[in-house]
Design an enzyme around this catalytic site. Structure first.
Site, short mmCIF file in Angstrom:
data_model
loop_
_atom_site.label_atom_id
_atom_site.label_comp_id
_atom_site.label_asym_id
_atom_site.label_seq_id
_atom_site.Cartn_x
_atom_site.Cartn_y
_atom_site.Cartn_z
N GLY A 31 -8.83 68.49 1.07
CA GLY A 31 -7.45 69.05 1.12
C GLY A 31 -7.91 69.99 -0.59
CG PHE A 32 -7.90 67.54 -3.68
CD1 PHE A 32 -7.48 66.16 -4.22
CD2 PHE A 32 -8.75 67.54 -2.22
CE1 PHE A 32 -7.70 65.52 -4.14
CE2 PHE A 32 -9.84 65.72 -2.55
CZ PHE A 32 -8.67 65.19 -3.63
CG HIS A 33 -5.41 73.53 0.14
ND1 HIS A 33 -6.41 72.63 0.70
CD2 HIS A 33 -4.92 72.89 1.88
CE1 HIS A 33 -6.40 72.80 1.82
NE2 HIS A 33 -5.48 73.28 2.92
CB ALA A 34 0.17 73.32 -0.82
NE ARG B 177 -1.88 70.77 3.00
CZ ARG B 177 -1.48 71.51 3.91
NH1 ARG B 177 -1.99 71.93 5.33
NH2 ARG B 177 -0.36 71.93 4.85
#
Length: 135
Positions: free
Chosen positions: A50-53, A98
């Protein structure tokens, strides 16, 4: 503000097993037209994803096998939840950061997305995300 929003899928169980259905456009099911479906599997327990929006994209994440921990962050609060029930989907609105952690060896995540893949919709830098969401 509660970032954890569950959607209960229709579930039917009898002696043959359990059938779970997801219907588009019906109350208490998928609240958007699905344009893309993908799944994540074979992710080790020491790997995080994840580690993004997304600027506009909405998603529903459900775990059809195993489990993992999802972290959601709106720039003001951060909440963590375990995903482990194939009869429930976690609704992730746009502009929510997230992260996925602690995958079980048998984890299979299915993701329903409101639009097709578009790299320009991603925010991959957390500090940039916080600047945009807190404007």
């Amino acid at each position: 503000m509660n970032l954890i929003k569950w959607i209960n899928f229709q579930s039917h169980e009898d002696y043959r097993g359990q059938l779970v259905s997801l219907e588009i456009g019906r109350e208490r099911t998928v609240p958007f037209d699905v344009k893309r479906v993908y799944y994540i599997h074979k992710t080790g327990p020491d790997v995080s994803r994840g580690f993004h929006a997304h600027k506009n994209l909405k998603q529903i994440v459900t775990c059809v096998a195993g489990n993992c921990r999802m972290v959601l962050d709106n720039g003001k609060s951060r909440q963590s939840v375990k995903i482990n029930d194939p009869t429930k989907g976690l609704l992730i609105e746009s502009m929510v950061w997230r992260e996925m952690h602690d995958f079980s060896n048998d984890c299979i995540l299915i993701i329903l997305a409101s639009d097709h893949y578009d790299e320009s919709d991603y925010i991959r830098d957390y500090h940039q995300f916080v600047e945009q969401v807190c404007q």
